[in-house]
Write a protein that holds these residues in place. Structure first.
Motif, PDB file in Angstrom:
ATOM      1  N   SER A 150      65.749 -19.920 -79.878  1.00 41.62           N
ATOM      2  CA  SER A 150      67.078 -20.063 -79.264  1.00 41.62           C
ATOM      3  C   SER A 150      67.675 -18.693 -78.922  1.00 41.62           C
ATOM      4  O   SER A 150      68.863 -18.577 -78.669  1.00 41.62           O
ATOM      5  CB  SER A 150      68.010 -20.823 -80.211  1.00 41.62           C
ATOM      6  N   PHE A 151      66.847 -17.667 -78.908  1.00 41.65           N
ATOM      7  CA  PHE A 151      67.245 -16.300 -78.536  1.00 41.65           C
ATOM      8  C   PHE A 151      68.423 -15.768 -79.352  1.00 41.65           C
ATOM      9  O   PHE A 151      69.291 -15.072 -78.840  1.00 41.65           O
ATOM     10  CB  PHE A 151      67.521 -16.203 -77.028  1.00 41.65           C
ATOM     11  N   ALA A 152      68.436 -16.112 -80.637  1.00 42.07           N
ATOM     12  CA  ALA A 152      69.511 -15.622 -81.508  1.00 42.07           C
ATOM     13  C   ALA A 152      69.347 -14.123 -81.817  1.00 42.07           C
ATOM     14  O   ALA A 152      70.290 -13.465 -82.226  1.00 42.07           O
ATOM     15  CB  ALA A 152      69.526 -16.408 -82.816  1.00 42.07           C
ATOM     16  N   GLN A 153      68.131 -13.600 -81.658  1.00 38.36           N
ATOM     17  CA  GLN A 153      67.824 -12.167 -81.800  1.00 38.36           C
ATOM     18  C   GLN A 153      67.924 -11.613 -83.220  1.00 38.36           C
ATOM     19  O   GLN A 153      67.927 -10.401 -83.405  1.00 38.36           O
ATOM     20  CB  GLN A 153      68.683 -11.338 -80.838  1.00 38.36           C
ATOM     21  N   ASN A 154      68.025 -12.480 -84.218  1.00 35.53           N
ATOM     22  CA  ASN A 154      68.008 -11.966 -85.602  1.00 35.53           C
ATOM     23  C   ASN A 154      66.701 -11.244 -85.892  1.00 35.53           C
ATOM     24  O   ASN A 154      66.668 -10.269 -86.638  1.00 35.53           O
ATOM     25  CB  ASN A 154      68.125 -13.130 -86.605  1.00 35.53           C
ATOM     26  N   CYS A 155      65.629 -11.744 -85.300  1.00 39.20           N
ATOM     27  CA  CYS A 155      64.289 -11.204 -85.589  1.00 39.20           C
ATOM     28  C   CYS A 155      64.199  -9.732 -85.208  1.00 39.20           C
ATOM     29  O   CYS A 155      63.746  -8.911 -86.002  1.00 39.20           O
ATOM     30  CB  CYS A 155      63.230 -12.027 -84.850  1.00 39.20           C
ATOM     31  N   VAL A 156      64.616  -9.399 -84.016  1.00 35.39           N
ATOM     32  CA  VAL A 156      64.466  -8.023 -83.534  1.00 35.39           C
ATOM     33  C   VAL A 156      65.353  -7.073 -84.335  1.00 35.39           C
ATOM     34  O   VAL A 156      65.011  -5.905 -84.537  1.00 35.39           O
ATOM     35  CB  VAL A 156      64.731  -7.958 -82.011  1.00 35.39           C
ATOM     36  N   ARG A 157      66.457  -7.594 -84.849  1.00 38.67           N
ATOM     37  CA  ARG A 157      67.363  -6.738 -85.620  1.00 38.67           C
ATOM     38  C   ARG A 157      66.797  -6.425 -87.005  1.00 38.67           C
ATOM     39  O   ARG A 157      67.035  -5.363 -87.553  1.00 38.67           O
ATOM     40  CB  ARG A 157      68.739  -7.404 -85.751  1.00 38.67           C
ATOM     41  N   ILE A 158      66.017  -7.364 -87.557  1.00 35.26           N
ATOM     42  CA  ILE A 158      65.578  -7.175 -88.956  1.00 35.26           C
ATOM     43  C   ILE A 158      64.193  -6.562 -89.072  1.00 35.26           C
ATOM     44  O   ILE A 158      63.817  -6.054 -90.132  1.00 35.26           O
ATOM     45  CB  ILE A 158      65.640  -8.514 -89.722  1.00 35.26           C
TER      46      ILE A 158
END
Ligand code: SF4
Ligand code: SF4
Ligand code: FES
Length: 249
Positions: A212-220
């Motif tokens: 859902s392109f929440a982008q938590n992944c790239v931040r962590i």
């Protein structure tokens, strides 16, 4: 002068089925100590803060330099690598829990087998036909190498899966680490041989549409992998494949 101490509050669980409970430890503070060195101190002297004998904490770790990816856990509620979590930079007391999206094996050790099952599912490898001499492999342009290198830095730590709101039993979404590997191997001159199969697996249940392109992944991600870019690239590959399938009907 009284020695400086640091308090660790640790969620413990003796078996995958048992209830968890908390134990507290007061450890001798040293400059530069990290969460793993604290856990080693407990193993050396497994006594809680009121002097009651207990057992050493079970956790995974290997390289102690943020390379093997095995020491991921929740530190003060945030998914983090324990070997690079410096105690003086953390809020105190330091609260340690296992990752929440994986079955606890014992204490802070969890079963991250789902990641490896999903890597198999998307064929995250370069196919070679036998072990005999196949001659030199195809050349890779330096510009492609430069683009691909950051993608290859994944240490399979699972922090991106822990942080992703879509990774859960209900969705079966594979998560950003897997999608990134699909991009990496699809770009490899030999890995491309399995591109269609990888994209097919991405178009099924738990695949790219789960994001859902929440982008938590790239931040962590501790390795700063451009995960949302990988998701966009693989999404584009899946869309092109869907259109091709439509015209071939
Ligand atoms: S972009 Fe959001 S939903 Fe997609 S994989 Fe990353 S954290 Fe999960
Ligand atoms: S993509 Fe980053 S956060 Fe996810 S498993 Fe790999 S290294 Fe860990
Ligand atoms: S022990 Fe290897 S990444 Fe932390």
């Amino acid at each position: 002068m009284a020695k400086k101490t640091v308090r660790f509050i640790i969620r413990r669980q003796p078996t995958p089925e048992s209830q968890s409970h908390w134990e507290e430890f007061d450890l001798r503070w040293r400059a530069g100590m990290n969460v793993i060195t604290g856990l080693m101190d407990i193993a050396e002297n497994p006594v809680d803060r009121v002097g009651k004998a207990t057992t050493p904490i079970v956790y995974d770790a290997n390289c102690l330099e943020e390379v093997c990816g095995s020491c991921a856990m929740l530190i003060n509620g945030k998914a983090s690598m324990a070997c690079s979590a410096l105690v003086h930079k953390l809020e105190h007391p330091v609260r340690l829990e296992p990752l929440s999206k994986f079955q606890v094996v014992r204490d802070l050790a969890v079963d991250r087998g789902v990641l490896f099952e999903n890597l198999k599912r998307v064929k995250a490898w370069v196919p070679v036909d036998g072990t005999y001499d196949l001659g030199p492999g195809p050349r890779i342009q330096p510009s492609t190498q430069e683009e691909m290198y950051p993608l290859s830095r994944c240490i399979s730590c699972c922090l991106c899966l822990e942080a992703c709101p879509e990774v859960n039993e209900r969705t079966g979404f594979v998560g950003a680490a897997i999608i990134n590997q699909v991009r990496l191997f699809n770009e490899h001159p030999t890995g491309k041989a399995l591109k269609a199969e990888r994209i097919k697996s991405m178009m099924g249940d738990g695949g790219i549409h789960g994001c859902s392109f929440a982008q938590n992944c790239v931040r962590i991600c501790p390795k700063s992998i451009p995960l949302t870019m990988s998701i966009s690239v693989v999404y584009g590959q899946a869309m092109r494949q869907a259109l091709t399938n439509l015209f071939l009907k």
